[in-house]
Design an enzyme around this catalytic site. Structure first.
Site, PDB file in Angstrom:
ATOM      1  N   SER A  66       0.845  -1.189   0.000  1.00  0.00           N
ATOM      2  CA  SER A  66       0.000   0.000   0.000  1.00  0.00           C
ATOM      3  C   SER A  66       0.880   1.238   0.000  1.00  0.00           C
ATOM      4  CB  SER A  66      -0.883   0.002   1.259  1.00  0.00           C
ATOM      5  OG  SER A  66      -1.499   1.255   1.451  1.00  0.00           O
TER       6      SER A  66
ATOM      7  N   TYR B  21      -2.490  -0.277  10.191  1.00  0.00           N
ATOM      8  CA  TYR B  21      -2.305  -0.652   8.795  1.00  0.00           C
ATOM      9  C   TYR B  21      -0.961  -0.134   8.280  1.00  0.00           C
ATOM     10  CZ  TYR B  21      -3.637  -1.522   3.908  1.00  0.00           C
ATOM     11  OH  TYR B  21      -3.704  -1.986   2.617  1.00  0.00           O
TER      12      TYR B  21
END
Length: 272
Positions: free
Chosen positions: A146, A159
Site C-alpha cells: 500500500s 495498517y
C-alpha cells in the site's frame, strides 16, 4: 481471451474469498494456473471455488486463518498434495483499522488484529512455502502492499505499521532468496473499490479509483518472470510502468531505489 501463459503453474492466494483476492484468483485461473484459495469463511470461499471450477480451473479451497502457523502448514500441505508444488504465492489477506482515530485512541485488540493479519500472516505463509521453493530453486511471492507503507497516515496507524514492516521484511529477504532462484515483491494496487476501502472514511467521496486490472496485470507479470530483476522493490501497479522499470533494473539496483531508507539531513549527516 487468455493465452494461458501460466499453464502448468500452481498459485496460492490468501484472502481469496472476495475483493482483490478473488479477482487475483480468477485472473490466474484464466491464465491457465491451478489456483489454491485460502480464507477464513467457508461459504464465501466455496463460491469462488465453484466459479473457478465451472470455468475449468484446477482449484482447491482451504479454510484457514493466516495468523495461525499450524493451520497454514496444514493448508499448504493439502494444497501441494492436491495441486502440486507452489510456483506463486499472493499474500492478499488483510485488515484495516476499524476507525480513523489517533493511535492512542485506537482499540488495542483490533489494532493488534490488523498487525497480526497483515504482517504475521505473510510471515506464516512465507515460512511455510519458502523451504520448498528454495529447494526447487524457483518460486515467486507477491505481498499486497500500500502507499501507506511509504507514506504514513496517522489515522491508520496499525495498517501503516504493518505494511511498512512487511516492506522491510521483503527488502531484507529478497537478495538471499534471489540467489536461490526465488523472488519476492511488495506491490501496491492503489485505492481500488472493495468492501475494505468502502468502509474507510477517507474514501467516502472518492470517485477516481484505480483499476484493479493494473494490479492483476502486475501479478501475471511476476508469475511469468518478467519482473524478477525488480525483486525486493516497492512497486505501485496503478502508477508504475512496470516494463519500463524492469528495463532500468540495473540502474535502480545501483542506487538501491524503491527500498526503505533513512533520509539524511545533509552531506554531514553521520547516518548518510
Amino acid at each position: 481471451m487468455s493465452s494461458a501463459t501460466l499453464a502448468g503453474t500452481t498459485a496460492l492466494v490468501t484472502g481469496a474469498a472476495r475483493g482483490i483476492g478473488r479477482a487475483v484468483a480468477e485472473r490466474l485461473g484464466r491464465e491457465g494456473a491451478a489456483v489454491a484459495l485460502l480464507g477464513r469463511g467457508a461459504t464465501s470461499l466455496e463460491a469462488v471455488h465453484t466459479a473457478l471450477t465451472e470455468r475449468g480451473t484446477r482449484t482447491v479451497a482451504v479454510v484457514a486463518d493466516v495468523t495461525d502457523p499450524e493451520a497454514v502448514r496444514r493448508a499448504v500441505g493439502r494444497v501441494e498434495d492436491e495441486l502440486g508444488p507452489l510456483d506463486l504465492v499472493v499474500n492478499n489477506a488483510g485488515l484495516i483499522d476499524a476507525a480513523e482515530v489517533p493511535f492512542w485512541e485506537a482499540d488495542a485488540a483490533q489494532w493488534w488484529d490488523v498487525v497480526e493479519t497483515n504482517l504475521r500472516g505473510p510471515v506464516n505463509v512465507d515460512r511455510t512455502v519458502l523451504p520448498g521453493m528454495v529447494s526447487r530453486g524457483r518460486g515467486r511471492i507477491v505481498n499486497l502492499s500500500s502507499g501507506f507503507a511509504v507514506s504514513a497516515d496517522p489515522h491508520y496507524s496499525a495498517y501503516t505499521t504493518s505494511k511498512s514492516a512487511l516492506l522491510r521484511l521483503t527488502d531484507t529477504i529478497a537478495r538471499p532468496l534471489a540467489e536461490r532462484g526465488v523472488h519476492v515483491f511488495d506491490i501496491s494496487p492503489g485505492a481500488v473499490p472493495t468492501d475494505m476501502t468502502a468502509g474507510m472514511a477517507m474514501f467516502a467521496d472518492k470517485t477516481d479509483w484505480y483499476d484493479v486490472d493494473f494490479f492483476l496485470n502486475a501479478v501475471v507479470a511476476v508469475a511469468e518472470g518478467r519482473l524478477d530483476a525488480l525483486s525486493g522493490r516497492f512497486l505501485h501497479a496503478g502508477k508504475d510502468d512496470l516494463d519500463a522499470l524492469a528495463a532500468r533494473a540495473e540502474e535502480i539496483a545501483a542506487i538501491d531505489a524503491r527500498t526503505m531508507h533513512l533520509r539524511p539531513y545533509g552531506p554531514d549527516d553521520p547516518q548518510r
